[in-house]
Scaffold this motif. Sequence first.
Motif, PDB file in Angstrom:
ATOM      1  N   UNK A 281     -54.422  32.215   6.126  1.00  0.00           N
ATOM      2  CA  UNK A 281     -54.810  30.909   5.669  1.00  0.00           C
ATOM      3  C   UNK A 281     -55.598  31.165   4.174  1.00  0.00           C
ATOM      4  N   UNK A 282     -56.122  32.085   4.081  1.00  0.00           N
ATOM      5  CA  UNK A 282     -56.695  32.437   2.839  1.00  0.00           C
ATOM      6  C   UNK A 282     -55.826  32.695   1.623  1.00  0.00           C
ATOM      7  N   UNK A 283     -54.396  33.321   2.047  1.00  0.00           N
ATOM      8  CA  UNK A 283     -53.701  33.304   0.848  1.00  0.00           C
ATOM      9  C   UNK A 283     -52.776  34.889   1.475  1.00  0.00           C
ATOM     10  N   UNK A 284     -51.693  35.044   0.578  1.00  0.00           N
ATOM     11  CA  UNK A 284     -51.063  36.317   0.926  1.00  0.00           C
ATOM     12  C   UNK A 284     -52.034  37.487   0.590  1.00  0.00           C
ATOM     13  N   UNK A 285     -51.717  38.434   1.578  1.00  0.00           N
ATOM     14  CA  UNK A 285     -52.350  39.732   1.458  1.00  0.00           C
ATOM     15  C   UNK A 285     -51.862  40.871   2.140  1.00  0.00           C
ATOM     16  N   UNK A 286     -51.968  41.985   1.501  1.00  0.00           N
ATOM     17  CA  UNK A 286     -51.511  43.278   2.131  1.00  0.00           C
ATOM     18  C   UNK A 286     -51.607  43.365   3.528  1.00  0.00           C
ATOM     19  N   UNK A 287     -50.751  43.462   4.533  1.00  0.00           N
ATOM     20  CA  UNK A 287     -51.118  43.510   5.857  1.00  0.00           C
ATOM     21  C   UNK A 287     -52.159  44.496   6.411  1.00  0.00           C
ATOM     22  N   UNK A 288     -52.054  45.540   5.467  1.00  0.00           N
ATOM     23  CA  UNK A 288     -53.035  46.754   5.845  1.00  0.00           C
ATOM     24  C   UNK A 288     -54.465  46.289   5.386  1.00  0.00           C
ATOM     25  N   UNK A 289     -54.629  45.143   4.663  1.00  0.00           N
ATOM     26  CA  UNK A 289     -56.143  44.817   4.336  1.00  0.00           C
ATOM     27  C   UNK A 289     -56.621  43.899   4.970  1.00  0.00           C
ATOM     28  N   UNK A 290     -57.853  44.181   5.822  1.00  0.00           N
ATOM     29  CA  UNK A 290     -58.446  43.439   6.747  1.00  0.00           C
ATOM     30  C   UNK A 290     -59.109  42.480   6.103  1.00  0.00           C
ATOM     31  N   UNK A 291     -59.514  41.086   6.958  1.00  0.00           N
ATOM     32  CA  UNK A 291     -60.191  40.083   6.285  1.00  0.00           C
ATOM     33  C   UNK A 291     -61.546  40.473   5.438  1.00  0.00           C
ATOM     34  N   UNK A 292     -62.049  41.448   6.225  1.00  0.00           N
ATOM     35  CA  UNK A 292     -63.384  41.987   5.267  1.00  0.00           C
ATOM     36  C   UNK A 292     -63.040  42.252   4.000  1.00  0.00           C
ATOM     37  N   UNK A 293     -62.078  43.143   3.879  1.00  0.00           N
ATOM     38  CA  UNK A 293     -61.653  43.581   2.326  1.00  0.00           C
ATOM     39  C   UNK A 293     -61.252  42.540   1.632  1.00  0.00           C
ATOM     40  N   UNK A 294     -60.580  41.323   2.264  1.00  0.00           N
ATOM     41  CA  UNK A 294     -60.016  40.360   1.531  1.00  0.00           C
ATOM     42  C   UNK A 294     -61.290  39.233   1.094  1.00  0.00           C
ATOM     43  N   UNK A 295     -62.350  39.180   1.888  1.00  0.00           N
ATOM     44  CA  UNK A 295     -63.274  38.372   1.581  1.00  0.00           C
ATOM     45  C   UNK A 295     -63.834  38.949   0.334  1.00  0.00           C
ATOM     46  N   UNK A 296     -64.181  40.523   0.462  1.00  0.00           N
ATOM     47  CA  UNK A 296     -64.830  40.894  -0.662  1.00  0.00           C
ATOM     48  C   UNK A 296     -63.981  40.789  -2.337  1.00  0.00           C
ATOM     49  N   UNK A 297     -62.866  40.872  -1.964  1.00  0.00           N
ATOM     50  CA  UNK A 297     -61.989  40.638  -3.168  1.00  0.00           C
ATOM     51  C   UNK A 297     -62.171  39.361  -3.609  1.00  0.00           C
ATOM     52  N   UNK A 298     -62.208  38.455  -2.517  1.00  0.00           N
ATOM     53  CA  UNK A 298     -62.335  37.020  -2.940  1.00  0.00           C
ATOM     54  C   UNK A 298     -63.768  36.820  -3.883  1.00  0.00           C
ATOM     55  N   UNK A 299     -64.885  37.167  -3.075  1.00  0.00           N
ATOM     56  CA  UNK A 299     -66.003  37.297  -3.677  1.00  0.00           C
ATOM     57  C   UNK A 299     -66.105  37.726  -5.173  1.00  0.00           C
TER      58      UNK A 299
END
Length: 351
Positions: A281-299
């Motif tokens: 839902x947050x957007x396209x991301x590398x499947x190997x990247x977890x939600x934790x890393x995705x949140x850090x990148x967003x921040x």
Amino acid sequence: MTLIGYLTRTQFADGAIDDALPEEASRLGRALALIDTEPGAAPALARVRDALPRVLIAAETLRSRAPMRGKVQRLTAMLEEAGTSTILAIGGAVAIGQARLVAEAAGRRGAGCSVIAIPVSLFDLGLCRQVRPRDGEPVACPRPDRVIADPSALAHAPPRRLAAAGMEILVHAIEAYASPSYNPPADGLALEAVRRLARWLPVAVASPDSCEARREALAGALTAGLAMEKSIGGVDALAHPLEYDLAETGLPGELHAPVLAAFVGFNARAVGDRYGALSATMGPADPSVGLDAQLAAFARSLGLPTALRQTGTDPSRFARVAEMAADDPAALANPRLLTPGDCRRILEAAW
């Protein structure tokens, strides 16, 4: 003008202060306005006075960084002195939360107190079941009788403040969706809030003059507030005691991304595929990247801290903070049981 009648009566539109407020307050003769230190609160009060020229408005500015139970008695006396039972709560979580605490106390006495909320920042808009005062446990409070959600009132919010506030309400939406409580409508609202905030908060921060971005970000905050009918969880339990360490210029929302990212690994086995749904839902991301890393990148994209060491947090307090968090009512809504030891390890991972 959009009228939303779920949980409370919300008027949502650019210009709602000027156009909808006079209708909602058509029978009002006197009111007490509570404003806080949000940058847009004073300009919004001026707009309210212009919109309600026949209403005698007494105003009080709240300087604290959170609602306070200890202020309820004095504000109740101010209501009586003003000859009214209506509060115009103008600002962020402090002004609207404080007004709700006064209304809750009035209700316990069998007295009436009406609250019209006029938000100028991104938060739950007063829709969450509870108010968290600085000087006590969370209190179940009546929601505002009216919410005047006017995206143009966000125009005075500095980008950093908007980013931190938006991150905090985004984290609340994520926690609501991850909560094990069964509430399918709230789940849908939580995902919609995540989608809107992930899409539009960066635009609102990067382009403060974008009316569309302000509108969609405020719509995301409203939707998250509705989703919080379900619950929030451990992040709020940990972030609240950490706020005492923040410098005067620190913002509570700067704590939420590091803490949630650390919680993801702890909660993963209890959440099932929900973190995957949130990541998508947050957007396209590398499947190997977890939600934790995705949140850090967003921040990071918002210019916010990705680790507690970047916030001025004192690690020597982690043991005490962990004990307080494990005893916090919000911890009970976490997908996994939280012990003080668990909280300490999460804090260390967030450091």
